[in-house]
Design a protein around this motif. Structure first.
Motif, short mmCIF file in Angstrom:
data_model
loop_
_atom_site.label_atom_id
_atom_site.label_comp_id
_atom_site.label_asym_id
_atom_site.label_seq_id
_atom_site.Cartn_x
_atom_site.Cartn_y
_atom_site.Cartn_z
N MET A 237 0.64 -0.99 -0.05
CA MET A 237 0.03 0.10 -0.01
C MET A 237 0.95 1.24 0.07
SD MET A 237 -3.22 -0.49 2.67
CE MET A 237 -4.61 -1.41 2.21
N LEU A 238 1.95 1.24 0.85
CA LEU A 238 2.65 2.39 1.05
C LEU A 238 3.65 2.52 -0.23
CD1 LEU A 238 3.77 1.93 4.55
CD2 LEU A 238 2.21 3.54 3.81
N TRP A 239 4.32 1.46 -0.67
CA TRP A 239 4.87 1.49 -2.05
C TRP A 239 4.26 1.94 -3.21
CZ3 TRP A 239 5.17 -3.74 -4.81
CH2 TRP A 239 5.67 -3.35 -6.14
N VAL A 240 3.08 1.40 -3.30
CA VAL A 240 2.29 1.83 -4.56
C VAL A 240 1.91 3.35 -4.42
CG1 VAL A 240 0.23 1.28 -5.89
CG2 VAL A 240 1.71 -0.33 -4.84
N GLY A 241 1.13 3.64 -2.93
CA GLY A 241 0.55 4.68 -3.00
C GLY A 241 1.79 5.93 -3.16
N GLY A 242 2.87 5.86 -2.41
CA GLY A 242 3.99 6.96 -2.32
C GLY A 242 4.46 6.80 -3.97
N GLY A 243 4.70 5.79 -4.67
CA GLY A 243 5.08 5.81 -5.95
C GLY A 243 4.18 6.62 -6.98
N ILE A 244 2.80 6.48 -6.81
CA ILE A 244 1.99 6.95 -7.52
C ILE A 244 2.19 8.51 -7.47
CG2 ILE A 244 -0.38 7.51 -8.06
CD1 ILE A 244 -0.90 4.46 -7.65
N ILE A 245 2.18 9.04 -6.35
CA ILE A 245 2.06 10.59 -5.75
C ILE A 245 3.39 11.19 -6.18
CG2 ILE A 245 2.25 12.12 -3.93
CD1 ILE A 245 -0.40 10.98 -4.17
N LEU A 246 4.84 10.24 -6.32
CA LEU A 246 5.93 10.97 -6.48
C LEU A 246 5.69 11.04 -8.04
CD1 LEU A 246 8.68 8.58 -4.68
CD2 LEU A 246 8.11 11.34 -4.43
N HIS A 247 5.16 10.03 -8.83
CA HIS A 247 5.17 10.18 -10.24
C HIS A 247 4.07 11.17 -10.60
CE1 HIS A 247 4.75 8.98 -14.55
NE2 HIS A 247 3.16 8.93 -14.35
N GLY A 248 2.91 11.61 -9.91
CA GLY A 248 1.94 12.43 -10.31
C GLY A 248 2.57 13.89 -9.98
N LEU A 249 3.40 13.92 -8.92
CA LEU A 249 4.16 15.27 -8.77
C LEU A 249 4.99 15.58 -9.77
CD1 LEU A 249 4.76 15.05 -4.93
CD2 LEU A 249 2.96 16.62 -6.00
N ASP A 250 5.62 14.78 -10.24
CA ASP A 250 6.58 14.84 -11.40
C ASP A 250 5.81 15.25 -12.61
OD1 ASP A 250 9.24 14.67 -12.57
OD2 ASP A 250 8.84 12.70 -13.42
N GLU A 251 4.74 14.57 -13.22
CA GLU A 251 3.65 14.92 -14.23
C GLU A 251 3.49 16.40 -14.27
OE1 GLU A 251 2.54 12.91 -16.77
OE2 GLU A 251 4.50 11.78 -16.52
N LEU A 252 3.11 16.89 -12.78
CA LEU A 252 2.59 18.10 -12.71
C LEU A 252 3.55 19.35 -12.48
CD1 LEU A 252 -0.31 17.17 -10.16
CD2 LEU A 252 -0.45 17.88 -12.63
N GLY A 253 4.72 18.70 -12.78
CA GLY A 253 5.88 19.73 -12.67
C GLY A 253 6.58 20.10 -11.35
N LEU A 254 6.32 19.07 -10.48
CA LEU A 254 7.01 19.14 -9.00
C LEU A 254 8.01 17.81 -9.13
CD1 LEU A 254 3.87 20.36 -7.31
CD2 LEU A 254 5.84 21.70 -7.88
N GLY A 255 9.10 18.04 -9.85
CA GLY A 255 9.77 16.77 -9.85
C GLY A 255 10.77 16.50 -9.05
N ALA A 256 10.93 17.80 -7.83
CA ALA A 256 12.10 17.50 -7.04
C ALA A 256 11.95 16.16 -6.27
CB ALA A 256 12.36 18.58 -6.04
N PRO A 257 10.80 15.80 -5.62
CA PRO A 257 11.02 14.38 -4.92
C PRO A 257 11.62 13.25 -5.64
CG PRO A 257 9.15 15.91 -4.28
CD PRO A 257 9.74 16.37 -5.46
#
Length: 313
Positions: A237-257
């Motif tokens: 749950m944590l791996w998939v959820g965190g990975g999706i958020i990281l990828h989403g932030l990157d897609e939205l232009g917040l790629g630092a994390p």
């Protein structure tokens, strides 16, 4: 007349070849999408046994069947039409659907971790006295189907993201195929897992020494397996959820994390030689899980401490 028949057969041949190519495209796309969704599938398979653990063995398969039917309804009647409409008219919203599901998975995983660390439990558990077993079972089934809806939405969104450039027919066929196959695999596996102790009990009572040894092994192993699945489910749950958020932030232009996590991953890969692929992947997955845990703990704190969500149940 023969010429017309030849022309007709030629047309049929063209249609058949086109259909075969379409089916092949669907199969390839479904395979690609299913691979991408593997993390959520692991999560789904690991989480579901907890909904029947501790209940009457006679109710295990009926409960799993109820959840299976609910999962198919989630995928085919709710998510499939919604995903197709979204892909046709508002494709930019898919990333936000993914991130919303990722946040929910992070919250669920973090809540389980906090409970294990001594935090307050939310909702009715098997440790509480059960006044109405039927109502309790129905609540468990509803909870499982609700969690499945989130996980299925992630699977469908990931699948849709993989086939976004395909035709509407191919997108629909791939979504349906992935949805049905994953449901059968997940809940078929869950049914085997939860009934394995019954198999062990049956084998332990047989005359054959080898059968009795296998039966005793299964009886001893199943509690450990269910505990391990619970831990794996929380981590997933944590791996998939965190990975999706990281990828989403990157897609939205917040790629630092995501850039930082990938930087650590690449550093591990450069330092580990032959094991670079496995250890690099494990590093990124671990960092995604930690990110999901931090986000989920924040969400759990806000929901339970500020909004008092879950109290009184």
């Amino acid at each position: 007349m023969p010429g017309g028949l030849v022309a007709l057969l030629d047309d049929v041949s063209v249609i058949a070849r086109t259909a075969a190519a379409s089916i092949d495209d669907v199969g390839v796309a479904a395979s690609r999408a299913g691979t991408k969704a593997a993390g959520v599938v692991i999560d789904d398979a690991a989480v579901t046994p907890s909904y029947v653990t501790g209940l009457s063995p006679a109710r295990e398969l009926p409960i799993i069947w109820k959840i299976t039917k609910g999962s198919l309804k989630n995928k085919l009647l709710i998510l499939l039409p919604g995903a197709l409409l979204l892909s046709e008219f508002l494709p930019a919203a898919i990333i936000f659907v993914l991130m919303l599901g990722g946040a929910y998975l992070s919250y669920e995983g973090a809540e389980k971790v906090l409970e294990k660390l001594g935090g307050a439990k939310h909702g009715e558990t098997l440790e509480d006295p059960i006044a109405d077993p039927v109502a309790f079972e129905n609540r468990r089934v509803s909870g499982a189907i609700r969690t499945d809806l989130i996980l299925s939405a992630e699977i469908m969104a990931i699948t849709l993201n993989e086939v976004a450039v395909e035709t509407l027919f191919t997108r629909g066929a791939v979504l349906a195929l992935v949805g049905v196959v994953i449901t059968v695999v997940v809940y078929g596996s869950v049914a085997l897992i939860v009934k394995m102790d019954d198999v062990g009990l049956h084998m332990a009572g047989r005359d054959s020494l080898a059968s009795r040894r296998i039966g005793r092994f299964l009886l001893a192993a199943m509690p450990k397996l269910l505990t391990a699945l619970s831990v794996i489910g929380t981590i997933a749950m944590l791996w998939v959820g965190g990975g999706i958020i990281l990828h989403g932030l990157d897609e939205l232009g917040l790629g630092a994390p995501a850039d930082w996590a990938h930087g650590v991953q690449h550093a591990v890969e450069r330092a580990t030689g032959a094991l670079s692929g496995i250890l690099g992947w494990a590093t990124y997955a671990g960092l995604s899980a930690l990110f999901g845990l931090a986000l989920g703990a924040l969400l759990a704190t806000v929901l339970h401490k500020v909004f008092r969500f879950g109290e009184g149940h």
